[in-house]
Design a protein around this motif. Structure first.
Motif, PDB file in Angstrom:
ATOM      1  N   UNK A  67      61.385  54.401  15.118  1.00 45.39           N
ATOM      2  CA  UNK A  67      62.431  53.694  15.866  1.00 45.39           C
ATOM      3  C   UNK A  67      62.591  52.273  15.326  1.00 45.39           C
ATOM      4  N   UNK A  68      61.485  51.574  15.131  1.00 50.96           N
ATOM      5  CA  UNK A  68      61.541  50.201  14.597  1.00 50.96           C
ATOM      6  C   UNK A  68      62.151  50.178  13.205  1.00 50.96           C
ATOM      7  N   UNK A  69      61.774  51.155  12.359  1.00 52.93           N
ATOM      8  CA  UNK A  69      62.298  51.217  10.992  1.00 52.93           C
ATOM      9  C   UNK A  69      63.794  51.506  10.964  1.00 52.93           C
ATOM     10  N   UNK A  70      64.290  52.158  12.006  1.00 46.23           N
ATOM     11  CA  UNK A  70      65.720  52.461  12.088  1.00 46.23           C
ATOM     12  C   UNK A  70      66.496  51.329  12.764  1.00 46.23           C
ATOM     13  N   UNK A  71      65.996  50.865  13.908  1.00 49.76           N
ATOM     14  CA  UNK A  71      66.776  49.958  14.746  1.00 49.76           C
ATOM     15  C   UNK A  71      66.936  48.568  14.154  1.00 49.76           C
ATOM     16  N   UNK A  72      65.812  47.949  13.779  1.00 49.16           N
ATOM     17  CA  UNK A  72      65.874  46.541  13.391  1.00 49.16           C
ATOM     18  C   UNK A  72      66.666  46.294  12.106  1.00 49.16           C
ATOM     19  N   UNK A  73      66.464  47.076  11.037  1.00 50.83           N
ATOM     20  CA  UNK A  73      67.293  46.841   9.832  1.00 50.83           C
ATOM     21  C   UNK A  73      68.778  47.076  10.077  1.00 50.83           C
ATOM     22  N   UNK A  74      69.117  48.152  10.819  1.00 53.84           N
ATOM     23  CA  UNK A  74      70.533  48.436  11.078  1.00 53.84           C
ATOM     24  C   UNK A  74      71.168  47.310  11.883  1.00 53.84           C
ATOM     25  N   UNK A  75      70.503  46.893  12.956  1.00 54.42           N
ATOM     26  CA  UNK A  75      71.055  45.871  13.838  1.00 54.42           C
ATOM     27  C   UNK A  75      71.218  44.541  13.121  1.00 54.42           C
ATOM     28  N   UNK A  76      70.162  44.103  12.426  1.00 51.93           N
ATOM     29  CA  UNK A  76      70.167  42.761  11.844  1.00 51.93           C
ATOM     30  C   UNK A  76      71.018  42.679  10.571  1.00 51.93           C
ATOM     31  N   UNK A  77      70.854  43.671   9.684  1.00 51.68           N
ATOM     32  CA  UNK A  77      71.630  43.634   8.427  1.00 51.68           C
ATOM     33  C   UNK A  77      73.097  43.930   8.699  1.00 51.68           C
ATOM     34  N   UNK A  78      73.364  44.874   9.612  1.00 50.42           N
ATOM     35  CA  UNK A  78      74.753  45.184   9.952  1.00 50.42           C
ATOM     36  C   UNK A  78      75.492  43.971  10.487  1.00 50.42           C
ATOM     37  N   UNK A  79      74.828  43.212  11.359  1.00 56.48           N
ATOM     38  CA  UNK A  79      75.456  42.002  11.917  1.00 56.48           C
ATOM     39  C   UNK A  79      75.561  40.907  10.852  1.00 56.48           C
ATOM     40  N   UNK A  80      74.544  40.796  10.015  1.00 53.73           N
ATOM     41  CA  UNK A  80      74.537  39.776   8.956  1.00 53.73           C
ATOM     42  C   UNK A  80      75.702  39.970   7.992  1.00 53.73           C
ATOM     43  N   UNK A  81      76.019  41.230   7.692  1.00 49.20           N
ATOM     44  CA  UNK A  81      77.076  41.526   6.720  1.00 49.20           C
ATOM     45  C   UNK A  81      78.469  41.366   7.333  1.00 49.20           C
ATOM     46  N   UNK A  82      78.686  41.899   8.543  1.00 46.37           N
ATOM     47  CA  UNK A  82      80.038  41.954   9.100  1.00 46.37           C
ATOM     48  C   UNK A  82      80.316  40.906  10.172  1.00 46.37           C
ATOM     49  N   UNK A  83      79.270  40.312  10.732  1.00 39.96           N
ATOM     50  CA  UNK A  83      79.480  39.309  11.767  1.00 39.96           C
ATOM     51  C   UNK A  83      80.201  39.868  12.971  1.00 39.96           C
ATOM     52  N   UNK A  84      81.123  39.073  13.537  1.00 45.09           N
ATOM     53  CA  UNK A  84      81.794  39.530  14.759  1.00 45.09           C
ATOM     54  C   UNK A  84      82.934  40.511  14.486  1.00 45.09           C
TER      55      UNK A  84
END
Length: 439
Positions: free
Chosen positions: A268-285
């Motif tokens: 769960x940690x390996x899936x959730x944290x990279x998706x959430x943080x990198x996804x937001x970092x790349x696309x923002x709002x």
């Protein structure tokens, strides 16, 4: 066929009924069954909405809530695994049975069953929507020149698979489906964050709140809380999964179950944290409520990732449907006196799949549904109902560590239950204004 005998079933008849019901029919599960079933139950549609939730929460609150939710739900999951066999010689094979032990026979049913049903039926509806949307996205990318089809048709195609799979009798009979689904969840989560990382931050990326108005930002923040709560939903089926594992005084089921749960939470940690943080970092709002929709290159990888999502939610749907089947079939056999049979099982399950498919076609509001069900139903059964049961049954020392931890979880969970649906309902109303039914 109805059995007209109105007498209470004998102990032998109850054993036959339990041997027929999907939760208690098979107790030869392994620890790795627990790992795969829990990954399949948790890492689903929720992970795809986490970057969107981050865009409504912002960096600081977003990271804090993600980490805090992971810790709290791991703690409450441990409590449920421990409580499964707290009474020597007895196993609480279903969530409501534990509720009855904690709150009383009738009160326990009324407290637990409506919430658990709301979670499981809600998840099945959301997964119908997710499966249909991801299948449509795959078709649009893989076959760009195909004649456009309504999303409703893709939901129907996805739902048709479950008319077959729903007739598999028990948890252990869907083990390989669950294994495939768990592998797919790790695969498409990795594809989502790796594709985002390759894409890199956009030149016009902004990390402000999504809404320009203060009211919109507040409601968006509340809605995002529900998105996060939705992502941590495995507790609603954890006792039912543990019921499939054999247990002896020397090797109680909690040992194998907890081993599988720990592995699942690492995944769960390996899936959730990279998706959430990198996804937001790349696309923002500007990120969509499903991160895979925001990604369009490389096309082949996004197409495969969406196909992986389809395979995963096929397994997830079944994980959440089996406890519902168990409730319905228990009621029909024990209360309505129907005779256990394949025909009864077939009619019951086909009807349920048809109902969830119809509701998914009518209400395909992915983001709003995630948040609403996450706050209104998932937060109670995941964040604080296990804590209330623990306090009620074990009565830990007041102001001790256990007492303090449980009350902290209860406060956080109650806040989620109250606040998240407010933001979600607003989002559903906004989305519904531009929606045509059966589109």
């Amino acid at each position: 066929m109805v059995n007209n005998n109105n007498q209470e079933p004998t102990e032998e008849e109850l054993k036959k009924i339990n041997d027929w019901l999907p939760i208690t029919s098979n107790r030869n599960g392994k620890w790795w069954y627990s790992a795969f079933h829990n990954v399949t139950a948790m890492v689903g549609a929720g992970v795809l909405g986490l970057p969107y939730a981050m865009s409504q929460l912002g960096w600081g609150p977003g990271v804090t809530i993600l980490v805090l939710s992971w810790i709290i739900t791991l703690y409450t999951l441990w409590q449920m695994v421990e409580m499964h066999e707290m009474v020597p010689g007895k196993r609480f094979d279903r969530y409501h049975e534990l509720g009855q032990h904690a709150f009383g026979e009738k009160r326990g049913l009324w407290i637990v069953v409506p919430q658990q049903l709301l979670v499981e039926v809600g998840v099945n509806i959301v997964y119908m929507v997710t499966g249909g949307k991801s299948l449509k996205k795959f078709a649009d990318i893989a076959f760009p020149h195909h004649k456009p089809m309504k999303q409703s048709y893709f939901i129907m195609i996805f739902g048709s698979v479950h008319f077959v799979l729903s007739n598999l009798p028990s948890f252990n009979s869907i083990t390989m489906v669950s294994v495939a689904a768990a592998v797919m969840s790790l695969s498409y989560s990795s594809a989502a964050w790796i594709s985002s990382a390759i894409k890199g931050t956009q030149s016009d990326v902004v990390y402000n709140m999504r809404s320009a108005s203060k009211a919109g930002s507040i409601f968006g923040f509340l809605s995002a809380l529900g998105d996060v709560a939705f992502a941590y939903a495995g507790h609603n089926v954890v006792l039912e999964i543990q019921a499939t594992i054999p247990s002896t005084p020397e090797q109680p089921s909690k040992k194998a179950m907890w081993k599988g749960c720990v592995i699942a939470y690492i995944v769960v940690a390996l899936c959730y944290f990279p998706v959430a943080l990198i996804g937001y970092w790349v696309f923002g709002d500007a990120v969509e409520d499903n991160i895979l929709i925001s990604l369009d290159k490389p096309a082949w990888l996004i197409a495969i990732a969406n196909l992986f999502v389809v395979i995963h939610v096929i397994g997830s749907y079944q994980i959440y449907a089996i406890p519902v089947f168990d409730m319905i079939e228990s009621w029909l056999v024990k209360e309505m006196k129907f005779t256990p049979s394949r025909i009864l099982r077939f009619v019951t399950r086909i009807s349920y799949v048809a109902l969830t498919m119809l509701l998914a076609i009518i209400f395909p509001f992915f983001g709003g549904l995630l948040s609403f069900f996450g706050g209104f139903a998932f937060a109670p059964t995941t964040y604080y109902l296990p804590c209330i049961m623990w306090l009620t049954i074990y009565k830990p020392k007041r102001f001790g560590l256990s007492w303090f931890c449980n009350w902290a979880c209860i406060i956080v969970g109650v806040a989620l239950t109250i606040l998240a649906p407010i933001g979600a309902l607003r989002e559903i109303i906004i989305q519904s204004k531009s929606y045509q039914f059966f589109s």
